[in-house]
Design a protein around this motif. Structure first.
Motif, mmCIF file in Angstrom:
data_model
loop_
_atom_site.group_PDB
_atom_site.id
_atom_site.type_symbol
_atom_site.label_atom_id
_atom_site.label_comp_id
_atom_site.label_asym_id
_atom_site.label_seq_id
_atom_site.Cartn_x
_atom_site.Cartn_y
_atom_site.Cartn_z
ATOM 1 N N PHE A 125 -13.215 -8.944 -8.432
ATOM 2 C CA PHE A 125 -12.907 -7.958 -7.402
ATOM 3 C C PHE A 125 -12.677 -8.350 -6.219
ATOM 4 C CE2 PHE A 125 -15.035 -4.774 -4.589
ATOM 5 C CZ PHE A 125 -14.456 -3.674 -4.912
ATOM 6 N N ALA A 128 -9.276 -9.844 -5.377
ATOM 7 C CA ALA A 128 -8.238 -8.988 -5.201
ATOM 8 C C ALA A 128 -8.273 -8.019 -4.065
ATOM 9 C CB ALA A 128 -8.416 -7.922 -6.495
ATOM 10 N N ILE A 129 -9.536 -7.736 -3.594
ATOM 11 C CA ILE A 129 -9.549 -7.044 -2.210
ATOM 12 C C ILE A 129 -8.987 -7.846 -1.015
ATOM 13 C CG2 ILE A 129 -10.989 -5.163 -3.187
ATOM 14 C CD1 ILE A 129 -13.148 -6.166 -1.354
ATOM 15 N N SER B 50 -13.036 -8.933 3.411
ATOM 16 C CA SER B 50 -12.316 -8.020 3.022
ATOM 17 C C SER B 50 -13.548 -6.727 2.728
ATOM 18 C CB SER B 50 -11.956 -8.563 1.497
ATOM 19 O OG SER B 50 -11.461 -9.789 1.451
ATOM 20 N N LEU B 142 0.035 -7.836 -5.060
ATOM 21 C CA LEU B 142 -1.161 -6.922 -4.876
ATOM 22 C C LEU B 142 -0.994 -6.698 -3.200
ATOM 23 C CD1 LEU B 142 -4.492 -7.521 -6.127
ATOM 24 C CD2 LEU B 142 -2.987 -5.432 -6.192
ATOM 25 N N ILE B 161 -7.210 -0.656 -0.431
ATOM 26 C CA ILE B 161 -8.171 -1.789 -0.625
ATOM 27 C C ILE B 161 -9.001 -1.646 -2.151
ATOM 28 C CG2 ILE B 161 -9.988 -3.159 0.332
ATOM 29 C CD1 ILE B 161 -7.573 -3.598 2.114
ATOM 30 N N SER B 164 -7.028 -2.131 -4.963
ATOM 31 C CA SER B 164 -6.688 -3.398 -5.462
ATOM 32 C C SER B 164 -7.775 -4.121 -6.061
ATOM 33 C CB SER B 164 -6.293 -4.446 -4.196
ATOM 34 O OG SER B 164 -5.999 -3.770 -3.139
ATOM 35 N N GLY B 165 -8.977 -3.969 -5.535
ATOM 36 C CA GLY B 165 -10.186 -4.362 -6.457
ATOM 37 C C GLY B 165 -10.276 -3.746 -7.574
ATOM 38 N N GLY B 168 -7.821 -5.662 -9.696
ATOM 39 C CA GLY B 168 -8.299 -6.977 -10.123
ATOM 40 C C GLY B 168 -9.389 -7.097 -11.196
ATOM 41 N N LEU B 169 -10.212 -6.331 -11.263
ATOM 42 C CA LEU B 169 -11.236 -5.991 -12.096
ATOM 43 C C LEU B 169 -10.576 -5.886 -13.442
ATOM 44 C CD1 LEU B 169 -14.398 -4.018 -10.962
ATOM 45 C CD2 LEU B 169 -14.385 -6.188 -11.705
#
Lengths: 207, 175
Positions: A125, A128-129, B50, B142, B161, B164-165, B168-169
């Motif tokens: 997570f 990616a952020i 972030s 991303l 933002i 994106s997280g 990613g998860l």
């Protein structure tokens, strides 16, 4: 900055300066609701539109000071607006109100990170952020550049500063003073000729 | 005690570099907190940065996270005071001087000169962050998507933002 919206029509009279407590609460709320950066936009909505404590002219003036001084823009803005409204105690409570919500959350985040930071899912997570944050900073850069850079030489100063710091690892203060002195000298006031550099930097609103 | 003095010194110094925005201090922030003092690792610093984008208020309130990781609540408090107070006082003073400076012939020159340097420092910060964060094609895509979305729309930056997280998860669990 100023857009050709309805806010130039028939300016409403300003509201009287608030009490210190109201000032604190207002900045605390703005500090706590301005998610995702761009606090200046929230400040303008609050101070100029909703509470009518400042007019647009004052707001832009304070913003220019905030951006050319070190310190976080939103914090500087709060201090200056608080000073305008209630003197130094106003500056104090406005700055505190602006910073407290985010600071408490980020302190809590550090403890939460200590518990969950090694978990592979939270790593995925966060990585990616971080990539998303690069996208966000690029947007800020483009917008800031569009506002501040008016001639070709300005881009040279930008590239020079960034190159020195990011690639040659020159300490920031040296790069700042060196390139800064060069750039200020470049824009130095000249004797009133056919007047190109003698006037204020182009502030015309974008078409 | 020495640690608190070091925290105060480092963050007081860093606050003076934040001309034009907190990102301008990022290269030096990384240098000092990661390489000189080993308070955090580079990935930890990027994660806090972030997360700071998601928190309300000024985005550099993430410095409180570093203080808290090093020395708990007192650490966070010391870092915040050191980071905010000196520049706060400076702004307060200059704000009061401003009217007298209004007719100073060098003022536009100073403003424009500092403006270019400030943008350059933000760019340098972005480069340092990107070097750490864009570690593969997935992350580059991303970043580009977030950039395009934010430059074309007026949505709250926190939304892409968080998205994106979430992506990613999603990739972690299903990819």
């Amino acid at each position: 900055m100023s857009k050709r919206t309805a806010n130039s029509a028939a300016p409403l009279p300003l509201a009287p300066p608030p009490s210190l407590w109201r000032l604190f609460v207002a900045f605390f709320i703005m500090g706590g609701t301005s998610l995702g950066g761009g606090v200046i936009a929230y400040l303008r909505t609050g101070l100029v539109m909703r509470y009518r404590w400042l007019d647009d002219e004052h707001f832009v003036e304070l913003m220019a000071i905030s951006q050319s001084l070190p310190g976080l823009n939103a914090t500087n803005m709060s201090i200056l607006a608080g000073d305008r409204l209630r003197g130094w105690p106003g500056a104090l409570v406005a700055g505190l109100g602006m910073c407290l919500p985010g600071a408490s959350l980020m302190t809590a985040a550090a403890f939460a990170y200590g518990i969950g930071g090694d978990d592979p899912a939270s790593k995925a997570f966060l990585r990616a952020i971080a990539a998303g944050a690069v996208g966000l900073i690029s947007v800020v850069l483009v917008q800031l550049g569009a506002k501040m850079l008016t001639e070709f030489a300005d881009y040279i100063f930008v590239a020079l500063t960034a190159g020195l710091v990011a690639f040659l690892h020159v300490p920031v203060p040296y790069a700042m003073i060196g390139v800064g002195a060069l750039a200020i000298w470049w824009h130095r006031p000249r004797k009133a000729g056919p007047g190109k550099a003698a006037e204020a930097p182009g502030k015309e609103p974008a078409p | 005690m020495k640690q608190f003095a070091e925290l105060a010194g480092v963050f007081g110094y860093l606050s003076l570099l934040t001309v034009g925005g907190g990102m301008a201090a990022f290269p030096e922030l990384k240098q000092l907190t990661v390489e000189t003092y080993h308070w955090v690792t580079f990935p930890e610093l990027m994660h806090y940065y972030s997360l700071g984008q998601l928190a309300p208020g000024p985005n550099m309130m993430m410095v409180a996270s570093i203080g808290a990781q090093v020395a708990g609540l007192p650490g966070a408090a010391v870092v915040l005071v050191a980071f905010i107070l000196p520049t706060g006082l400076l702004t307060f003073g200059i704000g009061r001087l401003w009217n007298r400076l209004a007719n100073w012939p060098w003022r536009p020159a100073v403003q424009r000169g500092i403006g270019s340097v400030a943008v350059g420092l933000v760019l340098a910060g972005g480069i340092v962050l990107a070097r750490g964060a864009l570690s593969g094609p997935f992350y580059i895509v991303l970043a580009v998507l977030v950039f395009l979305l934010l430059i074309r729309t007026k949505i709250n930056p926190a939304i892409p933002i968080v998205l994106s997280g979430a992506i990613g998860l999603g990739v972690y669990f299903f990819g």
